[in-house]
Design an enzyme around this catalytic site. Structure first.
Site, short mmCIF file in Angstrom:
data_model
loop_
_atom_site.label_atom_id
_atom_site.label_comp_id
_atom_site.label_asym_id
_atom_site.label_seq_id
_atom_site.Cartn_x
_atom_site.Cartn_y
_atom_site.Cartn_z
N PRO A 243 -36.68 36.74 -11.72
CA PRO A 243 -36.04 35.65 -12.39
C PRO A 243 -35.40 36.06 -13.56
CG PRO A 243 -37.90 34.89 -11.28
CD PRO A 243 -37.94 36.39 -11.32
N CYS A 244 -34.26 35.57 -13.95
CA CYS A 244 -33.50 35.87 -15.21
C CYS A 244 -33.57 34.79 -16.19
CB CYS A 244 -31.98 35.77 -14.79
SG CYS A 244 -31.55 37.37 -13.68
#
Length: 412
Positions: free
Chosen positions: A77-78
């Site tokens: 996840p960013c």
């Protein structure tokens, strides 16, 4: 022929998966949280083993079962690192970067590939990056970070990706970062056939106006509303190209639309801008907003293909070996990590060649966002001691578990 297998975590809807597939890797497993993205993976690769659920949940998959695979890869996840977010890093329940690195100890792959947003490359996360590199050295790997531009690989979009590649010492000298392959087409050149597919008479004139590459496509998250093409600055850039960025269309414009109409993009058009094309065919399942998020959050397949091919050549020990330079990202972290007990600010500044006390305080402040840092003051003297890494790496008592369960429905 030797088979090169890959376990891909946080696989999303398949951008990295398709690129690695094209490079020559065979998927032993793909793990993904989002149901819609899993359905897209199954629709495109029915023979793959897809594990749906929290990648850190041992009931979803067991890393030990895949010990010795050629490649462990993922697009974790960013949001923990995104410039558009709060950059909580190790304190974000969505942060799985450090956890993914820790799986190298269990899986013991020949190579590791993790990609994320440009925000992870910034000074805010210097200590985090240094910890990752040092941990991989402890595990017997040689690792490098590199910021790659998707537009250097034919993707018609300004999309920088920060990529970590680590290999065992036998293979690391043979890894060479991929060189830019070809200039991208403009948005108009990329989409003119799709824009004209509904027989809109303004398609050719629109294509001439849309003579730039696209701003970064932002898939967003379930915490926000429906699909649109990004923040205000991006919307202005789209408007200059004659695109209405306030949402997506269900179909391309038709003869009933004026010649000077500013069309919205369809999901198919957005996928084309992300790098899916006749060379990288893929079908997306689910409702429009879900499809857009799957597309917008992906690693462009041509970039994944280029990096995957470079890793595969290294695993085959092809080409000329090189000397791999070790990069130092945070000397303050490295000195404190090696110190026994507390270190005074004076000693610390001398060790890292700093002459500005305010700059040292700033760096300590950044470091303390991802690590526990003890501070002692005695009169005019201040001393520091580096404590635990705050990130989730698999601890049973970590706060990530409760936060994940609390926000599960909104995590994407």
């Amino acid at each position: 022929m030797t088979t090169f297998d890959v376990v891909e975590i946080c696989a999303g809807a398949g951008g990295q998966a398709l690129g690695l597939d094209k490079a020559g890797f065979e998927h032993a497993l793909a793990v993904e949280l989002d149901e819609n993205a899993c359905n897209t993976l199954r629709a495109n690769r029915s023979g793959w083993k897809i594990a749906e659920g929290d990648v850190a949940d041992p009931s979803v998959w067991r890393p030990h079962d895949y010990q010795g695979v050629s490649l462990l890869a993922g697009g974790v996840p960013c949001p923990p690192f995104s410039i558009a977010g709060k950059q909580l890093g190790a304190n974000d329940e969505r942060d799985l970067f450090a956890w993914a690195v820790e799986q190298v100890a269990v899986v013991q792959p020949d190579a590791l590939l993790l990609e994320n947003v440009r925000g992870l490359s910034m000074p805010r996360f210097a200590g985090y990056r240094q910890h990752v590199l040092d941990r991989l050295v402890q595990l017997g790997y040689i690792a490098e970070w590199r910021l790659l531009q998707a537009s250097d690989f034919g993707v018609p979009q300004l999309r920088p990706r920060f990529i970590l590649v680590a290999l065992k010492p036998d293979y690391a000298p043979y890894f060479h970062w991929p060189e830019p392959s070809k200039a991208p087409l403009t948005v108009g050149e990329t989409l003119v056939d799709l824009m004209a597919s509904g027989e809109w008479p303004g398609a050719q004139a629109w294509a001439k106006k849309a003579n730039k590459i696209a701003p970064t496509i932002v898939g967003g998250s379930k915490k926000h509303g429906g699909a649109d093409l990004g923040p205000t600055r991006a919307k202005r850039a789209w408007a200059e190209m004659g695109v209405d960025a306030l949402g997506l269309a269900d179909a391309p414009p038709t003869p009933g639309h004026p010649v000077d109409f500013a069309p919205k993009l369809t999901c198919q058009m957005v996928a084309r801008i992300q790098g899916w094309s006749k060379d990288y065919p893929w079908e997306f399942t689910g409702r429009k907003t879900s499809r857009y998020r799957q597309i917008g959050n992906a690693f462009p397949p041509p970039v994944a293909h280029a990096v995957g091919s470079a890793i595969l050549r290294a695993l085959r020990q092809e080409g000329q070996p090189r000397h791999v330079e070790t990069t130092e990202y945070d000397p303050v972290y490295k000195v404190l990590r090696s110190a026994e007990g507390f270190m005074t600010s004076e000693r610390l500044m001398k060790a890292v060649a700093l002459d500005d006390a305010a700059e040292l305080e700033r760096r300590i402040g950044l470091l303390s966002r991802d690590f526990e840092v003890e501070i002692e003051s005695a009169g005019s003297k201040t001393a520091y001691k580096l404590g635990k890494f705050k990130a989730f790496v698999g601890q049973e008592d970590h706060g990530r578990h409760d936060l994940f369960l609390k926000h599960r429905a909104r995590i994407s």
